[in-house]
Design a protein around this motif. Structure first.
Motif, short mmCIF file in Angstrom:
data_model
loop_
_atom_site.label_atom_id
_atom_site.label_comp_id
_atom_site.label_asym_id
_atom_site.label_seq_id
_atom_site.Cartn_x
_atom_site.Cartn_y
_atom_site.Cartn_z
N GLN A 215 0.82 -1.21 0.00
CA GLN A 215 0.00 0.00 0.00
C GLN A 215 0.85 1.25 0.00
N SER A 216 1.97 1.21 0.72
CA SER A 216 2.85 2.38 0.74
C SER A 216 3.47 2.64 -0.63
N GLN A 217 3.67 1.58 -1.41
CA GLN A 217 4.23 1.75 -2.74
C GLN A 217 3.16 2.22 -3.74
N GLN B 223 0.01 3.55 -2.94
CA GLN B 223 -0.63 4.79 -2.49
C GLN B 223 0.44 5.76 -1.99
N SER B 224 0.70 5.69 -0.68
CA SER B 224 1.74 6.53 -0.08
C SER B 224 1.91 6.12 1.36
N ASP B 225 3.01 6.55 1.96
CA ASP B 225 3.22 6.27 3.38
C ASP B 225 2.13 6.93 4.22
N ALA B 226 1.66 8.11 3.79
CA ALA B 226 0.62 8.81 4.54
C ALA B 226 -0.68 8.00 4.55
N PHE B 227 -0.96 7.30 3.44
CA PHE B 227 -2.18 6.47 3.38
C PHE B 227 -2.09 5.33 4.39
#
Length: 211
Positions: free
Chosen positions: A61-63, A65-69
């Motif tokens: 998910q971090s890849q 979407q983003s780390d913030a997600f």
């Protein structure tokens, strides 16, 4: 299958399912003074594998979407829903009202009677007490835990419903076996149970069919 079920619970509702299942399992192992049930589930291997799957999902998910997600999913969607004093906050007695009015009506009173009866007869019926004790833990431990944490919603009690239904069914059957119960009372309880079941089924169909 146990660990696959816990993974499904995590991805649907977060860590609450883990608290219910692993908490009840831990208490039962402590009560028996044995980790046989934990070993039978390949406990440490299953736990490590489940955590690895969750970690891989978070990394993916971090890849994508983003780390913030990922941070939002962990903090706001998972932890804050349970631990926040502002989001879904309710007083400690909230679940008692929910049980009496909504979640397990009309069987709530029978559940209380069943737990009292089971406790009083635990020495006279050791086999049944041993078989039903895990169900009692399944109900009591999560109920107390969920009553303590600030964030509360009625649907958090839904995982307890199978155990509560089994306990009440055992209680009804046990009372009907008693000779002192009049025949018409047995028939009335059977009819009421059947009508309540049909009513619940009809309500469920109506809810799904309603626009």
């Amino acid at each position: 299958w146990f660990w696959i079920g816990l993974l499904g619970a995590f991805f649907i509702k977060g860590p609450v399912g883990w608290v219910i299942a692993l908490g009840a399992l831990g208490i039962e192992c402590w009560r028996r003074g044995s980790a046989a049930e934990w070993r039978a589930l390949r406990g440490w291997i299953g736990l490590a594998a489940a955590l690895a799957v969750i970690g891989a999902w978070m990394w993916g998910q971090s890849q994508v979407q983003s780390d913030a997600f990922v941070k939002e999913q962990l903090t706001e969607q998972l932890l804050e829903r349970v631990l926040s004093t502002e989001l879904h906050w309710e007083p400690p007695y909230y679940y008692f009202e929910a049980m009496l009015i909504d979640v397990f009506t009309p069987w709530t009173l029978l559940l209380g009677a069943a737990l009292i009866y089971l406790w009083r007869t635990r020495r006279a019926l050791p086999a049944e007490w041993g078989a039903l004790r895990p169900l009692v833990i399944w109900v009591v431990f999560p109920f107390v835990f969920l009553s303590i944490v600030p964030g509360k919603r009625e649907q958090y009690l839904f995982p307890l419903l199978p155990a509560m239904a089994l306990i009440v069914a055992w209680y009804i059957e046990a009372r009907l076996r008693e000779k002192r119960v009049l025949p018409w009372v047995k028939k009335a309880m059977a009819w009421l149970s059947g009508l309540a079941g049909l009513g619940a089924l009809g309500l469920a169909v109506f809810q799904f069919a309603a626009p």
